[in-house]
Design a protein around this motif. Structure first.
Motif, PDB file in Angstrom:
ATOM      1  N   ARG A  20       8.175   1.236  -5.600  1.00 54.74           N
ATOM      2  CA  ARG A  20       7.297   1.194  -6.767  1.00 54.74           C
ATOM      3  C   ARG A  20       7.747   0.105  -7.737  1.00 54.74           C
ATOM      4  O   ARG A  20       6.925  -0.520  -8.404  1.00 54.74           O
ATOM      5  CB  ARG A  20       7.260   2.565  -7.452  1.00 54.74           C
ATOM      6  CG  ARG A  20       6.510   3.588  -6.612  1.00 54.74           C
ATOM      7  CD  ARG A  20       5.912   4.700  -7.427  1.00 54.74           C
ATOM      8  NE  ARG A  20       6.903   5.611  -7.957  1.00 54.74           N
ATOM      9  CZ  ARG A  20       7.590   6.478  -7.228  1.00 54.74           C
ATOM     10  NH1 ARG A  20       7.439   6.521  -5.911  1.00 54.74           N
ATOM     11  NH2 ARG A  20       8.451   7.309  -7.787  1.00 54.74           N
ATOM     12  N   HIS A  24       5.541  -2.845  -9.488  1.00 52.15           N
ATOM     13  CA  HIS A  24       5.577  -3.023 -10.937  1.00 52.15           C
ATOM     14  C   HIS A  24       5.990  -4.442 -11.318  1.00 52.15           C
ATOM     15  O   HIS A  24       5.452  -5.011 -12.274  1.00 52.15           O
ATOM     16  CB  HIS A  24       6.538  -2.017 -11.564  1.00 52.15           C
ATOM     17  CG  HIS A  24       6.045  -0.602 -11.477  1.00 52.15           C
ATOM     18  ND1 HIS A  24       6.812   0.478 -11.856  1.00 52.15           N
ATOM     19  CD2 HIS A  24       4.870  -0.092 -11.060  1.00 52.15           C
ATOM     20  CE1 HIS A  24       6.122   1.585 -11.666  1.00 52.15           C
ATOM     21  NE2 HIS A  24       4.940   1.265 -11.185  1.00 52.15           N
ATOM     22  N   GLU A  27       3.026  -6.764 -10.892  1.00 50.71           N
ATOM     23  CA  GLU A  27       2.048  -6.564 -11.961  1.00 50.71           C
ATOM     24  C   GLU A  27       2.571  -7.090 -13.298  1.00 50.71           C
ATOM     25  O   GLU A  27       1.801  -7.638 -14.102  1.00 50.71           O
ATOM     26  CB  GLU A  27       1.708  -5.081 -12.069  1.00 50.71           C
ATOM     27  CG  GLU A  27       0.952  -4.550 -10.854  1.00 50.71           C
ATOM     28  CD  GLU A  27       0.778  -3.036 -10.899  1.00 50.71           C
ATOM     29  OE1 GLU A  27       1.381  -2.385 -11.786  1.00 50.71           O
ATOM     30  OE2 GLU A  27       0.052  -2.497 -10.047  1.00 50.71           O
ATOM     31  N   ASN A 135      12.264  -0.316 -14.949  1.00 45.14           N
ATOM     32  CA  ASN A 135      11.363  -0.694 -13.858  1.00 45.14           C
ATOM     33  C   ASN A 135       9.904  -0.663 -14.304  1.00 45.14           C
ATOM     34  O   ASN A 135       9.039  -1.186 -13.611  1.00 45.14           O
ATOM     35  CB  ASN A 135      11.555   0.244 -12.664  1.00 45.14           C
ATOM     36  CG  ASN A 135      12.827  -0.057 -11.909  1.00 45.14           C
ATOM     37  OD1 ASN A 135      13.082  -1.197 -11.526  1.00 45.14           O
ATOM     38  ND2 ASN A 135      13.649   0.951 -11.691  1.00 45.14           N
ATOM     39  N   GLY A 136       9.646  -0.041 -15.429  1.00 42.43           N
ATOM     40  CA  GLY A 136       8.308  -0.072 -16.004  1.00 42.43           C
ATOM     41  C   GLY A 136       7.377   0.977 -15.423  1.00 42.43           C
ATOM     42  O   GLY A 136       7.690   1.661 -14.446  1.00 42.43           O
ATOM     43  N   ILE A 137       6.216   1.094 -16.046  1.00 42.04           N
ATOM     44  CA  ILE A 137       5.235   2.101 -15.639  1.00 42.04           C
ATOM     45  C   ILE A 137       3.828   1.582 -15.927  1.00 42.04           C
ATOM     46  O   ILE A 137       3.590   0.966 -16.971  1.00 42.04           O
ATOM     47  CB  ILE A 137       5.495   3.439 -16.391  1.00 42.04           C
ATOM     48  CG1 ILE A 137       4.491   4.507 -15.980  1.00 42.04           C
ATOM     49  CG2 ILE A 137       5.479   3.240 -17.895  1.00 42.04           C
ATOM     50  CD1 ILE A 137       4.688   5.001 -14.593  1.00 42.04           C
ATOM     51  N   ASP A 138       2.925   1.823 -14.993  1.00 44.39           N
ATOM     52  CA  ASP A 138       1.513   1.472 -15.172  1.00 44.39           C
ATOM     53  C   ASP A 138       0.872   2.588 -15.991  1.00 44.39           C
ATOM     54  O   ASP A 138       0.430   3.607 -15.452  1.00 44.39           O
ATOM     55  CB  ASP A 138       0.839   1.333 -13.807  1.00 44.39           C
ATOM     56  CG  ASP A 138      -0.614   0.905 -13.913  1.00 44.39           C
ATOM     57  OD1 ASP A 138      -1.144   0.877 -15.049  1.00 44.39           O
ATOM     58  OD2 ASP A 138      -1.224   0.600 -12.874  1.00 44.39           O
ATOM     59  N   GLU A 255       6.640   8.356 -14.936  1.00 45.48           N
ATOM     60  CA  GLU A 255       5.275   8.709 -14.557  1.00 45.48           C
ATOM     61  C   GLU A 255       4.853  10.024 -15.210  1.00 45.48           C
ATOM     62  O   GLU A 255       3.709  10.167 -15.668  1.00 45.48           O
ATOM     63  CB  GLU A 255       5.173   8.777 -13.036  1.00 45.48           C
ATOM     64  CG  GLU A 255       5.320   7.408 -12.390  1.00 45.48           C
ATOM     65  CD  GLU A 255       5.418   7.436 -10.881  1.00 45.48           C
ATOM     66  OE1 GLU A 255       5.235   6.367 -10.251  1.00 45.48           O
ATOM     67  OE2 GLU A 255       5.679   8.514 -10.316  1.00 45.48           O
ATOM     68  N   ILE A 318       3.965  -1.896 -18.144  1.00 46.62           N
ATOM     69  CA  ILE A 318       4.038  -3.095 -17.306  1.00 46.62           C
ATOM     70  C   ILE A 318       4.033  -4.358 -18.166  1.00 46.62           C
ATOM     71  O   ILE A 318       4.807  -5.304 -17.932  1.00 46.62           O
ATOM     72  CB  ILE A 318       2.859  -3.121 -16.313  1.00 46.62           C
ATOM     73  CG1 ILE A 318       2.985  -1.985 -15.286  1.00 46.62           C
ATOM     74  CG2 ILE A 318       2.774  -4.477 -15.621  1.00 46.62           C
ATOM     75  CD1 ILE A 318       4.156  -2.079 -14.364  1.00 46.62           C
TER      76      ILE A 318
END
Length: 335
Positions: A20, A24, A27, A135-138, A255, A318
């Motif tokens: 994932r 990320h 994106e 790592n970030g998140i959408d 998440e 992101i």
């Protein structure tokens, strides 16, 4: 500038946190208009950003350095989070540490997901600059969606009155799977669903037995589930329970936070300082505490942490990660 993003054995890692992280990163770079390629045979790039630690990763680093390219190594793994995973992982962990150190030490700059993992790497004796970056998140992917929640509840044939606690992770002792099952045993009035999968032949027998049959009837192991069902589960369940004993970040926690879900985690160093007990999550240290916290969250006798959790996730969107990566790349090129 142009970046070569490299993830070795993409098919092998696609269902993991690193998989994932790969999506990320792509994106994040796109959000800032940063040109990139994932073709390891490409010659047209300025920075090699390596995320894996196998033999081809080492060869690509050597090739890049020979050509005078800059190398950023992303330290997703530590010896600590390799332990208590696969069969013989504890015995092999010193060897694993040597492998990752061989790769990490070749980077001009090292990235790692949290202040905790940065501290571990500094303890390994690495001398390159090390920066922690999520790592970030959408965020938008986890916005509230009635149709996704319906898909989740239909998939598991849940009744309106069913109260559900979910967890997500590989079938590792380190992930807290045994405690998840034991807590479920003490809360038979709720359904517990553990999302995720690991080939059973790779994990110790006592974990295999729990997944196969040695668990109460209120625990489900549906395996790896993606798309609307898992996204609906994050927002459509009553609590997210993640009793992991060791992480470098825990993307699934992000998440859950992004989904405006009440999150219950084990009180371990990786969650400091970005997760704050009774503010954006609840932290426990024992199964007895977990039982009380889950019951309090599900029955709404504890204050909700949903909105504060969502704000924490938004800080790791992101777009925000893209801005950080751009600044880091510019710094590396200026060295």
């Amino acid at each position: 500038m142009k970046i070569l993003l490299y993830f070795e054995n993409e098919k092998l890692i696609k269902t993991s946190g690193i998989g994932r992280a790969m999506k990320h990163q792509m994106e994040a770079l796109e959000s800032q208009g940063i040109d990139y390629t994932t073709d390891p045979d490409s010659e047209d790039y300025d920075i090699l950003h390596v995320n894996t630690y196998m033999i081809n990763s080492s060869r690509l680093i050597a090739k890049a350095k020979k050509e005078g390219k800059k190398v950023v190594v992303h330290a997703h793994s530590t010896e600590e989070d390799f332990r208590d995973s696969f069969i013989l992982s504890n015995q092999l962990s010193p060897i694993f540490k040597k492998i990752i150190m061989n790769v990490y030490s070749e980077g001009d700059y090292i990235l790692t997901p949290t202040p905790y993992s940065k501290k571990l790497l500094e303890g390994y004796g690495l001398t390159q600059p090390i920066e922690d970056i999520s790592n970030g998140i959408d965020i938008r992917r986890f916005d509230y969606d009635v149709e996704k929640i319906k898909a989740f509840r239909k998939y598991f044939s849940l009744k309106d009155e069913d109260k559900v606690v979910i967890g997500v992770g590989l079938y590792f002792d380190r992930k807290g799977i045994l405690d998840f099952v034991e807590v479920a045993r003490q809360l038979p009035e709720y359904k517990f669903i553990w999302f995720g999968y690991t080939p059973l032949y790779t994990i110790p027998k006592h974990i295999r037995d729990v997944v196969n049959e040695d668990h109460p009837t209120n625990v489900l192991f549906p395996g790896y589930v993606k798309g609307p069902i898992i996204e609906g589960a994050f927002s459509g369940s009553n609590a997210f329970f993640f009793p992991s004993k060791e992480e470098t970040e825990g993307i699934v926690v992000l998440e859950a936070l992004a989904s405006r879900q009440n999150v219950i985690v084990r009180d371990i160093p990786v969650f400091d300082p970005w997760l704050e007990d009774k503010v954006n999550c609840y932290k426990g240290t024992s199964n007895e505490e977990f039982v009380d916290l889950i019951r309090g969250v599900v029955e709404n006798t504890l204050p909700s942490t949903k909105e504060a959790g969502r704000k924490t996730a938004e800080q790791r969107s992101i777009e925000e990660i893209g801005k950080r990566l751009k600044a880091i790349y510019e710094k590396v090129l200026a060295q």
